[in-house]
Design an enzyme around this catalytic site. Structure first.
Site, PDB file in Angstrom:
ATOM      1  N   SER A  84       0.845  -1.201   0.000  1.00 51.95           N
ATOM      2  CA  SER A  84       0.000   0.000   0.000  1.00 51.95           C
ATOM      3  C   SER A  84       0.879   1.249   0.000  1.00 51.95           C
ATOM      4  O   SER A  84       1.673   1.435  -0.910  1.00 51.95           O
ATOM      5  CB  SER A  84      -0.949  -0.067   1.208  1.00 51.95           C
ATOM      6  OG  SER A  84      -2.015   0.836   1.059  1.00 51.95           O
ATOM      7  N   HIS A 234      -7.358  -5.977   0.577  1.00 47.09           N
ATOM      8  CA  HIS A 234      -6.190  -5.096   0.532  1.00 47.09           C
ATOM      9  C   HIS A 234      -5.074  -5.582   1.464  1.00 47.09           C
ATOM     10  O   HIS A 234      -3.899  -5.406   1.165  1.00 47.09           O
ATOM     11  CB  HIS A 234      -6.632  -3.676   0.891  1.00 47.09           C
ATOM     12  CG  HIS A 234      -5.545  -2.656   0.749  1.00 47.09           C
ATOM     13  ND1 HIS A 234      -4.820  -2.492  -0.414  1.00 47.09           N
ATOM     14  CD2 HIS A 234      -5.048  -1.740   1.629  1.00 47.09           C
ATOM     15  CE1 HIS A 234      -3.933  -1.515  -0.249  1.00 47.09           C
ATOM     16  NE2 HIS A 234      -4.048  -1.058   0.987  1.00 47.09           N
TER      17      HIS A 234
END
Length: 253
Positions: A84, A234
Site C-alpha cells: 500500500s 487489501h
C-alpha cells in the site's frame, strides 16, 4: 534514523508497511524470509511505529529516509517489498534510485492517484479521547462505532502503547495525518520508469489494482509481472500469508 527490526543474514530485503501500519505487522513474514538467506530489515516509516515524528510528510521525504537508512547500514543492491503506502514509497525509491534496488515487490497498490478514502478511519481515531485515560477495551469500543470490521480495528489497535502508567496513546502521528492525508494518494510522477524486474501482487477482492491499470503500470514498470491472491482484500499479506510468502520467495529467488 528510522527504527527497524533486522533478522537473518544474506541479501538485503527491506519491508515497508502501509499507512497506519508498523514493522510489527510483518514480523512473522520477516522471520520466514530471514530463514531463506535474506538479511531482512522491517522498517517503521516516519510518523509510524517507533520511528521519529515530523510535521513533514511526503513520499519524496520517505524515500530519502530509506536512502539514508541504507547508507547508515551499508546496504547495496537491495530487494524491497512494499504494501500500500509502502508500495508507493518502494516504487518511487526504485525509479529515483534504480542502482540501489535489485528486485521490487509491490503489494496491492499501483502508481496511479488514489482519492482520499481513509476519512472514516481517521474520524474513529480522532474520536478516541486519551485525556480520559481510556482502557484498551474502551478505545476499541469507540473505534467500533466508526469501524465495524474487526480485523481493521485489531490492525489499528496494534498501535496502542502505554505512554506512561495508566496513559495509553497511539504510536502514529495522527495530528500530521489529519493535515496531510492527501499525500497518501499522490501518484508516482508519470515520467519515472524502473526497468528491472517488478512483481505486483494484488488481492482478488481488492479494487486497488484493476485489470485496466495493467497498461499504465507497464508504461512505468515495463518488466512488471502480476499475481493475484484469490479471496483476499487489501491486507492480502495478512489474509493469506502463506501464498503471499510463496509468490514473493519464488520471485526473489
Amino acid at each position: 534514523m528510522l527504527y527497524s527490526k533486522i533478522e537473518g543474514s544474506g541479501q538485503p530485503l527491506l519491508i515497508l508497511h502501509g499507512f497506519l501500519g508498523m514493522s510489527d505487522n510483518w514480523k512473522t513474514l520477516g522471520v520466514q524470509f530471514a530463514s531463506e538467506d535474506f538479511e531482512v530489515h522491517i522498517l517503521d516509516l516516519r510518523n509510524h511505529g517507533r520511528s521519529f515524528q515530523s510535521e513533514d510528510f511526503s513520499y519524496e521525504l520517505m524515500v530519502q529516509d530509506i536512502v539514508l537508512y541504507c547508507e547508515e547500514h551499508h546496504l547495496e543492491k537491495i530487494n524491497v517489498i512494499g504494501h500500500s503506502m509502502g508500495g508507493k514509497i518502494a516504487m518511487l525509491l526504485a525509479t529515483r534510485y534504480p542502482n540501489l534496488v535489485n528486485k521490487l515487490i509491490v503489494a496491492d497498490i499501483g502508481p496511479k492517484y488514489y482519492a482520499p478514502h481513509h476519512q472514516v478511519i481517521l474520524e474513529g481515531l480522532n474520536a478516541v479521547d486519551f485525556s480520559q485515560k481510556p482502557s484498551r477495551n474502551e478505545v476499541e469500543s469507540t473505534l467500533s462505532v466508526y469501524i465495524p470490521d474487526f480485523g481493521t480495528r485489531q490492525f489499528l489497535l496494534k498501535n496502542l502503547y502505554w505512554q506512561e502508567p495508566g496513559q495509553l496513546a497511539f504510536r502514529f502521528n495522527l495530528a500530521v495525518f489529519n493535515k496531510k492525508i492527501t499525500e497518501i494518494g499522490v501518484a508516482l510522477p508519470a515520467d519515472l520508469v524502473f526497468e528491472k524486474p517488478t512483481l505486483f501482487i494484488r488481492g482478488g477482492n481488492s479494487n486497488y489494482i484493476l485489470d485496466e491499470d495493467f497498461e499504465a503500470i507497464k508504461a512505468q514498470f515495463p518488466s512488471a509481472i502480476f499475481e493475484t491472491i484469490p479471496n483476499a482484500g487489501h491486507w492480502l499479506h495478512a489474509e493469506n500469508p502463506d501464498l503471499f510468502y510463496q509468490l514473493s520467495l519464488s520471485y526473489l529467488n
